[in-house]
Design an enzyme around this catalytic site. Sequence first.
Site, PDB file in Angstrom:
ATOM      1  NE  ARG A  17     -20.582  51.316 -35.590  1.00 47.31           N
ATOM      2  CZ  ARG A  17     -19.784  50.636 -36.411  1.00 47.31           C
ATOM      3  NH1 ARG A  17     -19.168  49.550 -35.977  1.00 47.31           N
ATOM      4  NH2 ARG A  17     -19.584  51.049 -37.640  1.00 47.31           N
ATOM      5  CG  ASP A  64     -27.605  42.014 -43.949  1.00 42.93           C
ATOM      6  OD1 ASP A  64     -27.796  43.248 -44.100  1.00 42.93           O
ATOM      7  OD2 ASP A  64     -26.895  41.346 -44.723  1.00 42.93           O
ATOM      8  CG  ASN A  91     -29.234  54.692 -37.583  1.00 38.44           C
ATOM      9  OD1 ASN A  91     -28.796  55.824 -37.692  1.00 38.44           O
ATOM     10  ND2 ASN A  91     -28.491  53.690 -37.108  1.00 38.44           N
ATOM     11  CE1 TYR A 157     -23.866  56.802 -46.343  1.00 40.35           C
ATOM     12  CE2 TYR A 157     -23.302  59.079 -46.863  1.00 40.35           C
ATOM     13  CZ  TYR A 157     -23.778  58.130 -45.968  1.00 40.35           C
ATOM     14  OH  TYR A 157     -24.156  58.523 -44.707  1.00 40.35           O
ATOM     15  CB  ALA A 160     -27.661  54.732 -51.129  1.00 36.34           C
ATOM     16  CE  LYS A 161     -27.263  57.348 -45.747  1.00 37.60           C
ATOM     17  NZ  LYS A 161     -28.055  56.570 -44.768  1.00 37.60           N
TER      18      LYS A 161
HETATM   19  P1  NAI Z   1     -21.866  53.705 -37.603  1.00 36.91           P
HETATM   20  O1  NAI Z   1     -21.023  53.012 -38.595  1.00 36.91           O
HETATM   21  O2  NAI Z   1     -21.313  54.085 -36.285  1.00 36.91           O
HETATM   22  O3  NAI Z   1     -23.194  52.866 -37.315  1.00 36.91           O
HETATM   23  C1  NAI Z   1     -23.893  52.235 -38.351  1.00 36.91           C
HETATM   24  C2  NAI Z   1     -24.816  51.236 -37.743  1.00 36.91           C
HETATM   25  O4  NAI Z   1     -25.453  50.531 -38.799  1.00 36.91           O
HETATM   26  C3  NAI Z   1     -24.085  50.202 -36.896  1.00 36.91           C
HETATM   27  O5  NAI Z   1     -24.862  49.915 -35.750  1.00 36.91           O
HETATM   28  C4  NAI Z   1     -24.039  48.993 -37.819  1.00 36.91           C
HETATM   29  O6  NAI Z   1     -24.045  47.757 -37.111  1.00 36.91           O
HETATM   30  C5  NAI Z   1     -25.317  49.157 -38.585  1.00 36.91           C
HETATM   31  N1  NAI Z   1     -25.280  48.450 -39.845  1.00 36.91           N
HETATM   32  C6  NAI Z   1     -24.427  48.605 -40.875  1.00 36.91           C
HETATM   33  N2  NAI Z   1     -24.717  47.738 -41.843  1.00 36.91           N
HETATM   34  C7  NAI Z   1     -25.784  47.026 -41.420  1.00 36.91           C
HETATM   35  C8  NAI Z   1     -26.553  45.983 -41.979  1.00 36.91           C
HETATM   36  N3  NAI Z   1     -26.284  45.447 -43.166  1.00 36.91           N
HETATM   37  N4  NAI Z   1     -27.576  45.498 -41.254  1.00 36.91           N
HETATM   38  C9  NAI Z   1     -27.866  45.992 -40.038  1.00 36.91           C
HETATM   39  N5  NAI Z   1     -27.184  46.979 -39.458  1.00 36.91           N
HETATM   40  C10 NAI Z   1     -26.151  47.479 -40.151  1.00 36.91           C
HETATM   41  O7  NAI Z   1     -22.433  54.973 -38.380  1.00 36.91           O
HETATM   42  P2  NAI Z   1     -23.285  56.222 -37.910  1.00 36.91           P
HETATM   43  O8  NAI Z   1     -22.471  57.411 -38.174  1.00 36.91           O
HETATM   44  O9  NAI Z   1     -23.874  56.011 -36.583  1.00 36.91           O
HETATM   45  O10 NAI Z   1     -24.432  56.190 -39.042  1.00 36.91           O
HETATM   46  C11 NAI Z   1     -25.804  55.969 -38.776  1.00 36.91           C
HETATM   47  C12 NAI Z   1     -26.610  56.452 -39.956  1.00 36.91           C
HETATM   48  O11 NAI Z   1     -26.400  57.852 -40.111  1.00 36.91           O
HETATM   49  C13 NAI Z   1     -26.204  55.822 -41.286  1.00 36.91           C
HETATM   50  O12 NAI Z   1     -27.342  55.608 -42.078  1.00 36.91           O
HETATM   51  C14 NAI Z   1     -25.325  56.881 -41.907  1.00 36.91           C
HETATM   52  O13 NAI Z   1     -25.298  56.777 -43.308  1.00 36.91           O
HETATM   53  C15 NAI Z   1     -26.019  58.128 -41.440  1.00 36.91           C
HETATM   54  N6  NAI Z   1     -25.201  59.333 -41.477  1.00 36.91           N
HETATM   55  C16 NAI Z   1     -24.064  59.455 -40.711  1.00 36.91           C
HETATM   56  C17 NAI Z   1     -23.324  60.614 -40.764  1.00 36.91           C
HETATM   57  C18 NAI Z   1     -22.086  60.819 -39.947  1.00 36.91           C
HETATM   58  O14 NAI Z   1     -21.423  61.857 -40.141  1.00 36.91           O
HETATM   59  N7  NAI Z   1     -21.707  59.945 -39.040  1.00 36.91           N
HETATM   60  C19 NAI Z   1     -23.723  61.728 -41.647  1.00 36.91           C
HETATM   61  C20 NAI Z   1     -24.910  61.485 -42.400  1.00 36.91           C
HETATM   62  C21 NAI Z   1     -25.613  60.326 -42.305  1.00 36.91           C
END
Ligand code: NAI
Length: 249
Positions: A17, A64, A91, A157, A160-161
């Site tokens: 997602r 995971d 990601n 966070y 980590a980043k």
């Molecule tokens: P989201 O919460 O929609 O998606 C996160 C994804 O990571 C999901 O598919 C989830 O299943 C997966 N995930 C979480 N924990 C997991 C684990 N232990 N093992 C395997 N998969 C796992 O978040 P989004 O926004 O799509 O974030 C994606 C990346 O972008 C992340 O690394 C987030 O930190 C980074 N990010 C997002 C921002 C935002 O504004 N949405 C801004 C900056 C960075």
Amino acid sequence: MKGPLDGKVAIVTGGSRGIGAEIGARLAEDGAAVVVSGRDADRLQRAVRDLEARGGAALGIAADAASREDCERLVNAARQQFGRIDILVNNAGITHDELLIRMKDEDWDRVIEVNLRGAFLMTRAVSKSMVRQKRGGRIINITSTAGAMGNAGQTNYSAAKAGLIGFTKASARELAHWSILVNAVAPGLIETDMTAPLSAAAREALLAQIALKRSGTAREVAEMVRFLAGDGATYITGQVFHVNGGLYM
Ligand code: NAI
């Protein structure tokens, strides 16, 4: 029609997602076979069907990102199905926000485990494969503006980043010998499930700091990843690319 990534195989962690799903879709549009991981098997199957509908080969593996066994199983499954790995996008990420003085040990540990240790585990497993393949590779780590400028309420966070940025640079230096290029993409405020819980006031305050005065889309992040995975990015390694509408310069 031939795509620029035809014949290439990509793994996108957390690809079921949000930003990860969009990255998978963008790489599939360019012709790559895409392996997506995540924790929810049903959602993964939906993501795989969506990738296949774009004409690409796809595989979903529940794993995971913080587990060594799961990461190794994911990499082996990708190799077994498609015979090689050319692109890794780290990601998968989570937040557990709390003020520093109230933060629980578990919230600190889990955020570091998924966002930082997860990227290390995947990069180690995939780069072993890439070194053996002798065809180079691309590794793209999804960090965050928070890792560059810090974010109140997100010490775990942000750490980590920021760690992921150091990891990107060090692994870029090590893996250059095998033509494996490692870069980071740092999104700002992107509309996904992760940012949906933001209060209206917090969103307003953030928007006021963004030069373009709007949030970004997952697609806008995926376009940068796609560039770094492609033939236009052969002389770029160890860099951080900010996709944030001018939130941080
Ligand atoms: P989201 O919460 O929609 O998606 C996160 C994804 O990571 C999901 O598919 C989830 O299943 C997966 N995930 C979480 N924990 C997991 C684990 N232990 N093992 C395997 N998969 C796992 O978040 P989004 O926004 O799509 O974030 C994606 C990346 O972008 C992340 O690394 C987030 O930190 C980074 N990010 C997002 C921002 C935002 O504004 N949405 C801004 C900056 C960075």
